[in-house]
Design a protein around this motif. Structure first.
Motif, short mmCIF file in Angstrom:
data_model
loop_
_atom_site.label_atom_id
_atom_site.label_comp_id
_atom_site.label_asym_id
_atom_site.label_seq_id
_atom_site.Cartn_x
_atom_site.Cartn_y
_atom_site.Cartn_z
N MET A 70 40.56 55.98 46.72
CA MET A 70 41.01 55.24 45.54
C MET A 70 41.94 54.11 45.96
O MET A 70 42.85 54.30 46.77
N GLU A 71 41.69 52.90 45.44
CA GLU A 71 42.57 51.78 45.72
C GLU A 71 43.94 52.01 45.07
O GLU A 71 44.03 52.61 44.01
N ILE A 72 44.99 51.54 45.74
CA ILE A 72 46.33 51.66 45.19
C ILE A 72 46.85 50.26 44.86
O ILE A 72 47.07 49.44 45.75
N ILE A 73 47.01 49.98 43.58
CA ILE A 73 47.48 48.68 43.11
C ILE A 73 48.54 48.92 42.05
O ILE A 73 48.39 49.80 41.19
N ASP A 74 49.61 48.16 42.11
CA ASP A 74 50.64 48.25 41.08
C ASP A 74 50.16 47.49 39.85
O ASP A 74 49.94 46.27 39.91
N TYR A 75 50.00 48.21 38.74
CA TYR A 75 49.40 47.60 37.55
C TYR A 75 50.23 46.44 37.03
O TYR A 75 49.69 45.36 36.72
N LYS A 76 51.55 46.61 36.90
CA LYS A 76 52.39 45.57 36.32
C LYS A 76 52.31 44.28 37.12
O LYS A 76 52.20 43.19 36.55
N SER A 77 52.35 44.40 38.44
CA SER A 77 52.27 43.21 39.29
C SER A 77 50.90 42.55 39.19
O SER A 77 50.78 41.32 39.10
N PHE A 78 49.87 43.39 39.19
CA PHE A 78 48.51 42.88 39.10
C PHE A 78 48.28 42.16 37.77
O PHE A 78 47.75 41.04 37.74
N ALA A 79 48.71 42.77 36.67
CA ALA A 79 48.54 42.16 35.35
C ALA A 79 49.33 40.86 35.25
O ALA A 79 48.84 39.87 34.68
N ALA A 80 50.55 40.85 35.80
CA ALA A 80 51.38 39.63 35.76
C ALA A 80 50.71 38.50 36.54
O ALA A 80 50.72 37.34 36.09
N ASP A 81 50.14 38.82 37.69
CA ASP A 81 49.43 37.80 38.49
C ASP A 81 48.23 37.26 37.72
O ASP A 81 47.96 36.05 37.74
N PHE A 110 36.49 49.07 37.26
CA PHE A 110 37.64 48.73 38.10
C PHE A 110 38.82 49.64 37.77
O PHE A 110 39.50 50.15 38.67
N GLY A 111 39.07 49.84 36.48
CA GLY A 111 40.16 50.71 36.06
C GLY A 111 40.02 52.12 36.58
O GLY A 111 41.01 52.76 36.95
N ALA A 112 38.78 52.61 36.63
CA ALA A 112 38.54 53.96 37.15
C ALA A 112 38.83 54.02 38.64
O ALA A 112 39.38 55.01 39.14
N ARG A 113 38.49 52.94 39.36
CA ARG A 113 38.71 52.93 40.81
C ARG A 113 40.19 52.91 41.17
O ARG A 113 40.61 53.53 42.14
N VAL A 114 40.97 52.18 40.38
CA VAL A 114 42.40 52.02 40.71
C VAL A 114 43.30 52.88 39.83
O VAL A 114 44.52 52.77 39.90
N ASN A 115 42.68 53.70 38.98
CA ASN A 115 43.41 54.64 38.14
C ASN A 115 44.34 53.94 37.14
O ASN A 115 45.49 54.34 36.95
N PHE A 116 43.82 52.88 36.49
CA PHE A 116 44.54 52.21 35.41
C PHE A 116 43.98 52.75 34.10
O PHE A 116 42.91 52.32 33.64
N ALA A 117 44.67 53.69 33.49
CA ALA A 117 44.14 54.41 32.33
C ALA A 117 43.77 53.48 31.18
O ALA A 117 42.76 53.69 30.50
#
Length: 251
Positions: free
Chosen positions: A1-12, A93-100
């Motif tokens: 599973m990819e590890i991405i910080d959601y808040k940072s990703f969404a802000a970008d 994509f959300g399933a891969r990075v666990n963004f509910a």
């Protein structure tokens, strides 16, 4: 599973969307234009005076200020498949990075978060911008524009659709005068079809009854006499497959 910080990703994604929106505004002036989007054709049209601009789009989802909720288009039964299929890429994509929130269909949200979802969708699908029409009930509908379409191509796309009193707006189909919704008369087609199938630019749904087929065979093709007997009428795709189901028991 990819590890991405959601808040940072969404802000970008939001910052990237701001740039895209600015570039879009510089290239296309739609500030005072009337807008119309059509799920059947998958086209968003802006028009003002003698100018018309057309874009292919897909629907990301909708935000309701009244209920303060977000619904992804892939969760909405009233959104046609052709304009919500691409949105499933965001779900995957959300399933891969666990963004509910990218995988849940409907949940409490706010307008800023709705723009985040649209920005994420734009990034993941290489969209060229976002347009957010608001309907009469105040529902905000987020559309990702994917491609500019010249007016000639847009007209060809639109000309393949027809307004239907039963099925709203659907692709054009051609049937003989004898096909109907109540009596079985046979159902011959120019090629095997199923509802919702992709058609090439040169193909249309075409069907005729057993009597018309007998005339076609006797005349060795669709000559003037056969065409006079057929007397083709135009219906929508939904009506076409309703007739097919009546005669063949299948869609």
């Amino acid at each position: 599973m990819e590890i991405i910080d959601y808040k940072s990703f969404a802000a970008d994604c939001i910052e990237e969307l701001k740039v895209l929106q600015s570039q879009f505004s510089e290239k296309f002036d739609v500030t005072h234009a009337n807008w119309f989007y059509n799920q059947a054709t998958g086209l968003l049209t802006f028009s003002s005076d003698n100018t018309e601009l057309n874009f292919k789009y897909f629907e990301v989802g909708s935000f309701s200020p009244k209920s303060e909720t977000w619904m992804w288009s892939w969760h909405n039964d009233y959104t046609l498949e052709n304009v919500k299929e691409t949105a499933r890429q965001i779900k995957d994509f959300g399933a891969r990075v666990n963004f509910a929130k990218l995988t849940e269909g409907y949940f409490p949200s706010d307008e800023f978060e709705a723009w985040e979802f649209a920005a994420i969708a734009t990034k993941l699908t290489n969209g060229i911008g976002v347009y957010r029409p608001v309907n009469d009930d105040g529902l905000q509908i987020f559309l990702v524009l994917t491609e500019f379409i010249d007016n000639q191509l847009a007209r060809r796309i639109k000309n393949k659709y027809i307004q239907c009193g039963t099925h709203a707006y659907g692709r054009i189909a051609f049937v003989c005068q004898h096909l109907n919704f109540t009596t079985k008369v046979g159902f011959e087609e120019s090629f095997e079809t199923f509802e919702g199938m992709e058609l090439s630019d040169d193909d249309d749904f075409q069907a005729w009854c057993d009597d018309c087929e007998a005339v076609r065979v006797a005349e060795d093709g669709w000559n003037d006499k056969a065409m006079e007997f057929v007397k083709i009428k135009v219906v929508c795709e939904g009506c076409y497959f309703k007739m097919k189901e009546l005669n063949l028991g299948t869609k």
